[in-house]
Scaffold this motif. Structure first.
Motif, PDB file in Angstrom:
ATOM      1  N   ASP A  43       0.839  -1.201   0.000  1.00  0.00           N
ATOM      2  CA  ASP A  43       0.000   0.000   0.000  1.00  0.00           C
ATOM      3  C   ASP A  43       0.876   1.254   0.000  1.00  0.00           C
ATOM      4  O   ASP A  43       0.676   2.175  -0.798  1.00  0.00           O
ATOM      5  N   LYS A  44       1.864   1.267   0.859  1.00  0.00           N
ATOM      6  CA  LYS A  44       2.766   2.421   0.968  1.00  0.00           C
ATOM      7  C   LYS A  44       3.521   2.657  -0.335  1.00  0.00           C
ATOM      8  O   LYS A  44       3.746   3.798  -0.742  1.00  0.00           O
ATOM      9  N   HIS A  45       3.909   1.577  -1.011  1.00  0.00           N
ATOM     10  CA  HIS A  45       4.715   1.708  -2.226  1.00  0.00           C
ATOM     11  C   HIS A  45       3.887   1.966  -3.480  1.00  0.00           C
ATOM     12  O   HIS A  45       4.452   2.139  -4.561  1.00  0.00           O
ATOM     13  N   GLY A  46       2.574   1.965  -3.371  1.00  0.00           N
ATOM     14  CA  GLY A  46       1.748   2.350  -4.506  1.00  0.00           C
ATOM     15  C   GLY A  46       1.314   1.233  -5.422  1.00  0.00           C
ATOM     16  O   GLY A  46       0.890   1.492  -6.558  1.00  0.00           O
ATOM     17  N   TYR A  47       1.401  -0.028  -4.970  1.00  0.00           N
ATOM     18  CA  TYR A  47       0.859  -1.128  -5.772  1.00  0.00           C
ATOM     19  C   TYR A  47      -0.658  -1.001  -5.857  1.00  0.00           C
ATOM     20  O   TYR A  47      -1.302  -0.409  -4.980  1.00  0.00           O
ATOM     21  N   HIS A  48      -1.223  -1.561  -6.914  1.00  0.00           N
ATOM     22  CA  HIS A  48      -2.654  -1.353  -7.176  1.00  0.00           C
ATOM     23  C   HIS A  48      -3.552  -2.310  -6.394  1.00  0.00           C
ATOM     24  O   HIS A  48      -4.574  -1.899  -5.847  1.00  0.00           O
ATOM     25  N   ARG A  49      -3.169  -3.574  -6.353  1.00  0.00           N
ATOM     26  CA  ARG A  49      -3.981  -4.594  -5.660  1.00  0.00           C
ATOM     27  C   ARG A  49      -3.088  -5.445  -4.759  1.00  0.00           C
ATOM     28  O   ARG A  49      -1.913  -5.654  -5.048  1.00  0.00           O
ATOM     29  N   PHE A  50      -3.708  -5.995  -3.727  1.00  0.00           N
ATOM     30  CA  PHE A  50      -3.070  -6.984  -2.870  1.00  0.00           C
ATOM     31  C   PHE A  50      -4.063  -8.114  -2.680  1.00  0.00           C
ATOM     32  O   PHE A  50      -5.113  -7.938  -2.074  1.00  0.00           O
ATOM     33  N   TRP A  51      -3.742  -9.271  -3.251  1.00  0.00           N
ATOM     34  CA  TRP A  51      -4.657 -10.417  -3.206  1.00  0.00           C
ATOM     35  C   TRP A  51      -4.081 -11.536  -2.352  1.00  0.00           C
ATOM     36  O   TRP A  51      -2.871 -11.682  -2.205  1.00  0.00           O
ATOM     37  N   LEU A  52      -5.008 -12.332  -1.812  1.00  0.00           N
ATOM     38  CA  LEU A  52      -4.681 -13.530  -1.055  1.00  0.00           C
ATOM     39  C   LEU A  52      -5.369 -14.724  -1.692  1.00  0.00           C
ATOM     40  O   LEU A  52      -6.473 -14.594  -2.227  1.00  0.00           O
ATOM     41  N   VAL A 343       8.949  -6.905  -3.007  1.00  0.00           N
ATOM     42  CA  VAL A 343       7.995  -5.790  -3.126  1.00  0.00           C
ATOM     43  C   VAL A 343       8.718  -4.446  -3.074  1.00  0.00           C
ATOM     44  O   VAL A 343       8.446  -3.540  -3.873  1.00  0.00           O
ATOM     45  N   GLU A 344       9.658  -4.307  -2.169  1.00  0.00           N
ATOM     46  CA  GLU A 344      10.364  -3.037  -2.011  1.00  0.00           C
ATOM     47  C   GLU A 344      11.282  -2.748  -3.193  1.00  0.00           C
ATOM     48  O   GLU A 344      11.319  -1.613  -3.708  1.00  0.00           O
ATOM     49  N   LEU A 345      12.029  -3.755  -3.636  1.00  0.00           N
ATOM     50  CA  LEU A 345      12.974  -3.530  -4.727  1.00  0.00           C
ATOM     51  C   LEU A 345      12.271  -3.225  -6.047  1.00  0.00           C
ATOM     52  O   LEU A 345      12.722  -2.350  -6.807  1.00  0.00           O
ATOM     53  N   MET A 346      11.167  -3.907  -6.322  1.00  0.00           N
ATOM     54  CA  MET A 346      10.469  -3.649  -7.578  1.00  0.00           C
ATOM     55  C   MET A 346       9.792  -2.281  -7.555  1.00  0.00           C
ATOM     56  O   MET A 346       9.720  -1.590  -8.584  1.00  0.00           O
ATOM     57  N   ALA A 347       9.298  -1.865  -6.394  1.00  0.00           N
ATOM     58  CA  ALA A 347       8.721  -0.530  -6.282  1.00  0.00           C
ATOM     59  C   ALA A 347       9.791   0.536  -6.507  1.00  0.00           C
ATOM     60  O   ALA A 347       9.570   1.538  -7.194  1.00  0.00           O
ATOM     61  N   LYS A 348      10.960   0.310  -5.944  1.00  0.00           N
ATOM     62  CA  LYS A 348      12.063   1.254  -6.127  1.00  0.00           C
ATOM     63  C   LYS A 348      12.500   1.300  -7.579  1.00  0.00           C
ATOM     64  O   LYS A 348      12.765   2.380  -8.146  1.00  0.00           O
ATOM     65  N   HIS A 349      12.578   0.142  -8.225  1.00  0.00           N
ATOM     66  CA  HIS A 349      12.991   0.090  -9.627  1.00  0.00           C
ATOM     67  C   HIS A 349      12.062   0.917 -10.510  1.00  0.00           C
ATOM     68  O   HIS A 349      12.514   1.624 -11.414  1.00  0.00           O
ATOM     69  N   TYR A 350      10.756   0.809 -10.250  1.00  0.00           N
ATOM     70  CA  TYR A 350       9.776   1.515 -11.096  1.00  0.00           C
ATOM     71  C   TYR A 350       9.454   2.916 -10.571  1.00  0.00           C
ATOM     72  O   TYR A 350       8.584   3.583 -11.122  1.00  0.00           O
ATOM     73  N   GLY A 351      10.138   3.353  -9.524  1.00  0.00           N
ATOM     74  CA  GLY A 351       9.916   4.709  -9.022  1.00  0.00           C
ATOM     75  C   GLY A 351       8.516   4.921  -8.500  1.00  0.00           C
ATOM     76  O   GLY A 351       7.957   6.012  -8.654  1.00  0.00           O
ATOM     77  N   MET A 352       7.937   3.904  -7.899  1.00  0.00           N
ATOM     78  CA  MET A 352       6.557   3.989  -7.414  1.00  0.00           C
ATOM     79  C   MET A 352       6.494   4.831  -6.145  1.00  0.00           C
ATOM     80  O   MET A 352       7.489   5.013  -5.447  1.00  0.00           O
ATOM     81  N   SER A 353       5.317   5.348  -5.832  1.00  0.00           N
ATOM     82  CA  SER A 353       5.159   6.225  -4.678  1.00  0.00           C
ATOM     83  C   SER A 353       5.532   5.493  -3.401  1.00  0.00           C
ATOM     84  O   SER A 353       5.207   4.330  -3.210  1.00  0.00           O
ATOM     85  N   GLY A 354       6.251   6.179  -2.533  1.00  0.00           N
ATOM     86  CA  GLY A 354       6.634   5.612  -1.244  1.00  0.00           C
ATOM     87  C   GLY A 354       7.936   4.837  -1.295  1.00  0.00           C
ATOM     88  O   GLY A 354       8.472   4.457  -0.246  1.00  0.00           O
ATOM     89  N   ALA A 355       8.478   4.565  -2.486  1.00  0.00           N
ATOM     90  CA  ALA A 355       9.721   3.813  -2.586  1.00  0.00           C
ATOM     91  C   ALA A 355      10.908   4.767  -2.465  1.00  0.00           C
ATOM     92  O   ALA A 355      10.922   5.840  -3.061  1.00  0.00           O
ATOM     93  N   ASN A 356      11.873   4.377  -1.671  1.00  0.00           N
ATOM     94  CA  ASN A 356      13.051   5.225  -1.463  1.00  0.00           C
ATOM     95  C   ASN A 356      14.250   4.687  -2.227  1.00  0.00           C
ATOM     96  O   ASN A 356      14.353   3.514  -2.454  1.00  0.00           O
TER      97      ASN A 356
END
Length: 356
Positions: A43-52, A343-356
């Motif tokens: 959620d913090k990194h800006g992914y669209h869905r989280f499924w179980l 989750v963190e590394l892929m968010a950072k790679h794509y420059g998604m919101s919340g990724a440092n």
């Protein structure tokens, strides 16, 4: 939603699926807390869905009831869509599923997804214990229609359930004089075959293809879905999602090692042994015969593993090939730390919101 990429903008939405994995040495409590932590991070990194996903009698998968876990995730997240990917509908009463997801939608309006599958999510004996009759798969289309009727409150007057109502839902809102229309869960058809693709197209629902299972023909399924699609009033054109196993790490060899845990667990399933997540060290010490080694390597290769640029390259090739609207990473690895890293590394790679 478009995700910024190092080379421009990735033309797909990126999401996460968590199988609520518990590795050897990890309790169910620790595993489920890890699900909460991962959903919050996604959620913090800006992914669209989280499924179980729904699984039964599998030591390495702790969510027998995605809907229960979703209720726990709602207060831990703000923007991300939360869903079951999916509910194995023949294991359940359609009315009960409609009521449960009506409650979830009331708790988080506009953020709930309901993915419907027809597989048992377990072995034959456990499916029998769930009271799943042998012809369950044959009745799946009718059960889906029944579920939609309960959720939408639109059974014909002569239908045997015309006076049976899922609450919360449209009927309750109408009697309580709630102005306007209420929101409903976003309902998807899940699968990995032409059968599910055709059904999703005929119903005019979004379709999620599980590429993480075996050697499924995603190209034929998506083509059939698009050709058979009929506008439903819910969506007016085909909408597709493809899910794949994914493991990212700063070091490519470490990512490959982490992918071994799921691959070994799949081998155990083929051998009719419990689905258990062992450490990479234990797996490397396992004396596999040539056939077993082939199965393990096959699933390692199916996993999009490597450094973030390497994983991203495979994701983007998959998108170019399938033209899917969304891609979903089925995060995999030994221990919850590995899943969070992906989750963190892929968010950072794509420059998604919340990724440092």
């Amino acid at each position: 939603m478009n995700i910024p990429s190092q080379s421009g903008t990735a033309p797909f939405t990126l999401s996460v699926l968590d199988n609520a994995l518990t590795s050897v040495g990890e309790t169910a409590t620790e595993g489920l807390q890890g699900v909460i932590d991962l959903a919050s991070a996604a959620d913090k990194h800006g992914y669209h869905r989280f499924w179980l996903s729904e699984h039964h009698a599998m030591p390495a998968a702790a969510t027998s009831s995605p809907q229960m876990m979703l209720s726990r995730l709602i207060p831990e997240t703000t923007n991300i869509r939360l869903g079951a990917g999916g509910v194995m509908l023949p294991n359940h009463s359609s009315l009960m599923v409609a009521e449960q997801f009506g409650m979830l939608e009331a708790l988080a309006p506009g953020r709930i997804d309901l993915g419907l599958g027809r597989a048992p999510g377990t072995d034959g004996a456990t499916a029998d214990a769930l009271r799943r009759h042998q012809s369950a798969n044959e009745h799946f289309p009718q059960q889906v229609l029944e579920l939609l009727g309960f959720m939408q409150g639109n059974f014909p007057a002569d239908h045997r359930y015309s006076n049976v109502h899922a609450v919360p839902g449209p009927w309750q809102a109408k009697l309580n004089r709630v102005p306007g229309s209420i929101s409903l869960p976003e309902t998807w058809i899940l699968g990995s075959s032409n059968y599910s693709a055709s059904l999703a197209g005929q119903l005019g629902r979004p379709y999620a293809f599980a590429l993480q299972f075996g050697d499924s023909d995603v190209d034929s399924a998506l083509e059939l879905y698009r050709k058979s699609f009929r506008p439903s009033g819910i969506i007016d054109k085909p909408h597709t999602l493809v899910s794949v196993l994914a493991t990212a790490a700063d070091d490519a060899e470490e990512a490959r090692r982490q992918a071994l845990s799921n691959s070994m667990a799949m081998l155990q399933m083929f051998k009719r042994e419990p689905f258990v997540f062992y450490s990479p060290e234990e797996i490397e010490q396992y004396n596999a015969n040539p056939h077993e080694r082939q199965v393990i390597e096959s699933y390692v290769n199916k996993t999009y593993h490597g450094t973030p640029p390497q994983v991203a390259e495979r994701l983007e090739q998959l998108h170019e090939r399938t033209q899917a609207d969304e891609l979903m990473m089925v995060v995999s690895g030994y221990g919850r730390k590995s899943l969070n890293t992906t989750v963190e590394l892929m968010a950072k790679h794509y420059g998604m919101s919340g990724a440092n």
